[in-house]
Scaffold this active site. Structure first.
Site, PDB file in Angstrom:
ATOM      1  N   SER A 118       0.840  -1.205   0.000  1.00 36.49           N
ATOM      2  CA  SER A 118       0.000   0.000   0.000  1.00 36.49           C
ATOM      3  C   SER A 118       0.872   1.251   0.000  1.00 36.49           C
ATOM      4  CB  SER A 118      -0.875   0.075   1.251  1.00 36.49           C
ATOM      5  OG  SER A 118      -1.579  -1.079   1.456  1.00 36.49           O
ATOM      6  N   HIS A 139      -0.875  -2.198  -7.476  1.00 32.84           N
ATOM      7  CA  HIS A 139      -1.701  -1.825  -6.329  1.00 32.84           C
ATOM      8  C   HIS A 139      -3.172  -2.070  -6.659  1.00 32.84           C
ATOM      9  CE1 HIS A 139      -3.228   1.401  -3.372  1.00 32.84           C
ATOM     10  NE2 HIS A 139      -2.955   0.303  -2.719  1.00 32.84           N
ATOM     11  N   GLU A 151      -3.433   0.182 -10.009  1.00 35.56           N
ATOM     12  CA  GLU A 151      -2.329   1.132 -10.201  1.00 35.56           C
ATOM     13  C   GLU A 151      -1.051   0.329 -10.456  1.00 35.56           C
ATOM     14  OE1 GLU A 151      -2.429   5.165  -7.713  1.00 35.56           O
ATOM     15  OE2 GLU A 151      -2.782   3.448  -6.434  1.00 35.56           O
ATOM     16  N   ASN A 190      -4.419   7.018  -3.618  1.00 37.68           N
ATOM     17  CA  ASN A 190      -4.543   7.280  -2.181  1.00 37.68           C
ATOM     18  C   ASN A 190      -4.081   8.693  -1.826  1.00 37.68           C
ATOM     19  OD1 ASN A 190      -5.844   5.032  -1.255  1.00 37.68           O
ATOM     20  ND2 ASN A 190      -3.974   3.868  -0.867  1.00 37.68           N
TER      21      ASN A 190
HETATM   22  N1  LIG Z   1      -6.469  -4.402   2.770  1.00 35.67           N
HETATM   23  C1  LIG Z   1      -6.501  -3.565   1.745  1.00 35.67           C
HETATM   24  O1  LIG Z   1      -7.522  -2.934   1.442  1.00 35.67           O
HETATM   25  C2  LIG Z   1      -5.271  -3.369   0.908  1.00 35.67           C
HETATM   26  C3  LIG Z   1      -5.376  -2.604  -0.275  1.00 35.67           C
HETATM   27  C4  LIG Z   1      -4.251  -2.470  -1.099  1.00 35.67           C
HETATM   28  C5  LIG Z   1      -3.052  -3.045  -0.718  1.00 35.67           C
HETATM   29  N2  LIG Z   1      -2.982  -3.765   0.464  1.00 35.67           N
HETATM   30  C6  LIG Z   1      -1.687  -4.393   0.802  1.00 35.67           C
HETATM   31  O2  LIG Z   1      -1.773  -5.779   0.461  1.00 35.67           O
HETATM   32  C7  LIG Z   1      -0.930  -6.537   1.342  1.00 35.67           C
HETATM   33  C8  LIG Z   1      -1.743  -7.621   2.026  1.00 35.67           C
HETATM   34  O3  LIG Z   1      -2.798  -7.006   2.736  1.00 35.67           O
HETATM   35  P1  LIG Z   1      -4.065  -7.818   3.249  1.00 35.67           P
HETATM   36  O4  LIG Z   1      -5.085  -6.798   3.605  1.00 35.67           O
HETATM   37  O5  LIG Z   1      -4.382  -8.900   2.289  1.00 35.67           O
HETATM   38  O6  LIG Z   1      -3.486  -8.462   4.595  1.00 35.67           O
HETATM   39  P2  LIG Z   1      -3.965  -9.802   5.341  1.00 35.67           P
HETATM   40  O7  LIG Z   1      -3.509  -9.643   6.747  1.00 35.67           O
HETATM   41  O8  LIG Z   1      -5.397 -10.088   5.054  1.00 35.67           O
HETATM   42  O9  LIG Z   1      -3.104 -10.955   4.624  1.00 35.67           O
HETATM   43  C9  LIG Z   1      -1.719 -11.036   4.709  1.00 35.67           C
HETATM   44  C10 LIG Z   1      -1.355 -12.490   4.652  1.00 35.67           C
HETATM   45  O10 LIG Z   1       0.063 -12.609   4.472  1.00 35.67           O
HETATM   46  C11 LIG Z   1       0.461 -13.766   5.169  1.00 35.67           C
HETATM   47  N3  LIG Z   1       1.906 -13.773   5.293  1.00 35.67           N
HETATM   48  C12 LIG Z   1       2.679 -13.149   6.177  1.00 35.67           C
HETATM   49  N4  LIG Z   1       3.976 -13.402   5.920  1.00 35.67           N
HETATM   50  C13 LIG Z   1       4.007 -14.214   4.846  1.00 35.67           C
HETATM   51  C14 LIG Z   1       5.029 -14.825   4.090  1.00 35.67           C
HETATM   52  N5  LIG Z   1       6.307 -14.647   4.409  1.00 35.67           N
HETATM   53  N6  LIG Z   1       4.678 -15.587   3.037  1.00 35.67           N
HETATM   54  C15 LIG Z   1       3.371 -15.751   2.698  1.00 35.67           C
HETATM   55  N7  LIG Z   1       2.360 -15.197   3.387  1.00 35.67           N
HETATM   56  C16 LIG Z   1       2.687 -14.446   4.451  1.00 35.67           C
HETATM   57  C17 LIG Z   1      -0.324 -13.736   6.453  1.00 35.67           C
HETATM   58  O11 LIG Z   1      -0.379 -15.027   7.061  1.00 35.67           O
HETATM   59  C18 LIG Z   1      -1.693 -13.268   5.935  1.00 35.67           C
HETATM   60  O12 LIG Z   1      -2.529 -14.357   5.617  1.00 35.67           O
HETATM   61  C19 LIG Z   1      -0.297  -5.530   2.289  1.00 35.67           C
HETATM   62  O13 LIG Z   1       0.952  -5.135   1.770  1.00 35.67           O
HETATM   63  C20 LIG Z   1      -1.286  -4.378   2.266  1.00 35.67           C
HETATM   64  O14 LIG Z   1      -0.693  -3.156   2.625  1.00 35.67           O
HETATM   65  C21 LIG Z   1      -4.060  -3.945   1.269  1.00 35.67           C
END
Ligand SMILES: NC(=O)c1ccc[n+]([C@@H]2O[C@H](COP(=O)([O-])OP(=O)(O)OC[C@H]3O[C@@H](n4cnc5c(N)ncnc54)[C@H](O)[C@@H]3O)[C@@H](O)[C@H]2O)c1
Length: 292
Positions: A118, A139, A151, A190
């Site tokens: 993000s 993104h 993005e 964002n």
């Molecule tokens: N939530 C949103 O709306 C959103 C939007 C855009 C970008 N993002 C980005 O996307 C990414 C994931 O966010 P999310 O909301 O899906 O988080 P989430 O917490 O739902 O999922 C993250 C997952 O990564 C896993 N994980 C941790 N370390 C790991 C590894 N070494 N190998 C494989 N898996 C691993 C965790 O067990 C978890 O299941 C982040 O970088 C976040 O900033 C999130």
């Protein structure tokens, strides 16, 4: 190189969504997380979503044939024959760097790595690999199967060919793409959206307007599918807070400073749908009960 098999790191909200749209588009997918039960939960969520989309006629093909394309994994070596990598793991620079350092050894050198961070600079993650020119930011927006925009973010060393391939893949997933030419915190969308969300929180904080009325107003007044508080509950208040903090840290611009009320909510674990309470309260099935 023809892209047939996509490796998705992370089976959470975003990784699951990315794996889903890849499978729906006909790619073979390996979805990897740290523990089998997390991957299983991710698969279950995808199946629920695909079933709804197929029922509504929004996705072609059968649920079984789409689900068959997704291979669950906990072992990183399952990335060895992937043609493209999407990463959507926790938003911690060191954890992402560590993962990519390993993947760099496992994957063919011509494979492009794409991070769904993000707010972490793409360049800082890419630097952990020997393929910074084949490293790009992709993104996605949440929920990935519903939100059309993607993005594509250039790191300092990302090649034009890598951007071109990422755009093509994005299009093949049914996304509209925009290219962000500089690796700035918050990227483009964002950077535009945060000041408005921050103002909404400040207005609620000051008792000017309620959470529900802001969401209603933004839906009916500006044609958004969801208001800013509904969106925040879905994405996670911590995710929004961390991203705003990163933009503020980089720009030192007050308009990105996370408001006090948001800071307090994150501190007490009111993180949105995933904790059952954020700006709204939810029951165990995820139905909205009312404002928090
Ligand atoms: N939530 C949103 O709306 C959103 C939007 C855009 C970008 N993002 C980005 O996307 C990414 C994931 O966010 P999310 O909301 O899906 O988080 P989430 O917490 O739902 O999922 C993250 C997952 O990564 C896993 N994980 C941790 N370390 C790991 C590894 N070494 N190998 C494989 N898996 C691993 C965790 O067990 C978890 O299941 C982040 O970088 C976040 O900033 C999130």
């Amino acid at each position: 190189m023809e892209i047939k098999k996509i490796f998705v790191a992370g089976a959470g909200l975003m990784g699951g969504g990315i794996a889903q749209v890849c499978a729906q588009a006909g790619y073979r997918v390996v979805m990897r997380d740290l523990m089998p039960e997390i991957v299983e939960k991710g698969i279950k969520n995808i199946k629920w979503s695909v079933t709804k989309l197929v029922e509504k006629g929004k996705v072609q093909g059968s649920v079984a044939e789409i689900m068959e394309r997704i291979e669950p994994a906990t072992d990183l070596s399952s990335a060895s024959d992937a043609d493209f990598v999407f990463e959507a793991i926790v938003e911690i620079l060191e954890v992402k760097r560590e993962l990519f350092e390993e993947l760099d050894k496992i994957c063919r050198p011509d494979v492009i790595f794409a991070t769904n961070t993000s707010a972490i600079p793409i360049t800082n993650i890419a630097e952990a690999t020997r393929r910074a020119s084949r490293f790009v930011g992709t993104h996605f927006f949440s929920p990935v199967p519903m939100m059309r925009i993607l993005e594509i973010v250039k790191g300092l060393l990302t090649s034009d060919q890598t951007v071109k391939t990422a755009v093509e893949i994005g299009k093949s997933l049914g996304k509209e793409t925009i290219v962000v030419n500089r690796d700035v915190a918050g990227f483009a969308l964002n950077r535009i959206n945060f000041p408005s969300t921050i103002e909404a929180i400040k207005l609620v904080e000051a008792g000017v307007v309620s959470v529900e009325d802001v969401d209603k107003g933004m839906r009916f007044g500006f044609g958004r599918p969801m208001g800013p508080f509904e969106t925040a509950d879905l994405a996670g208040l911590d995710v929004g807070f961390n991203a705003m903090s990163a933009v503020y840290k980089e720009t030192q611009d007050e308009k990105f400073h996370p408001p006090m009320l948001l800071q307090r909510k994150v501190k007490i674990g009111h993180l949105g749908r995933k904790t059952g309470i954020g700006w709204y309260r939810y029951d165990e099935k995820g139905n909205k009960l009312g404002p928090a």
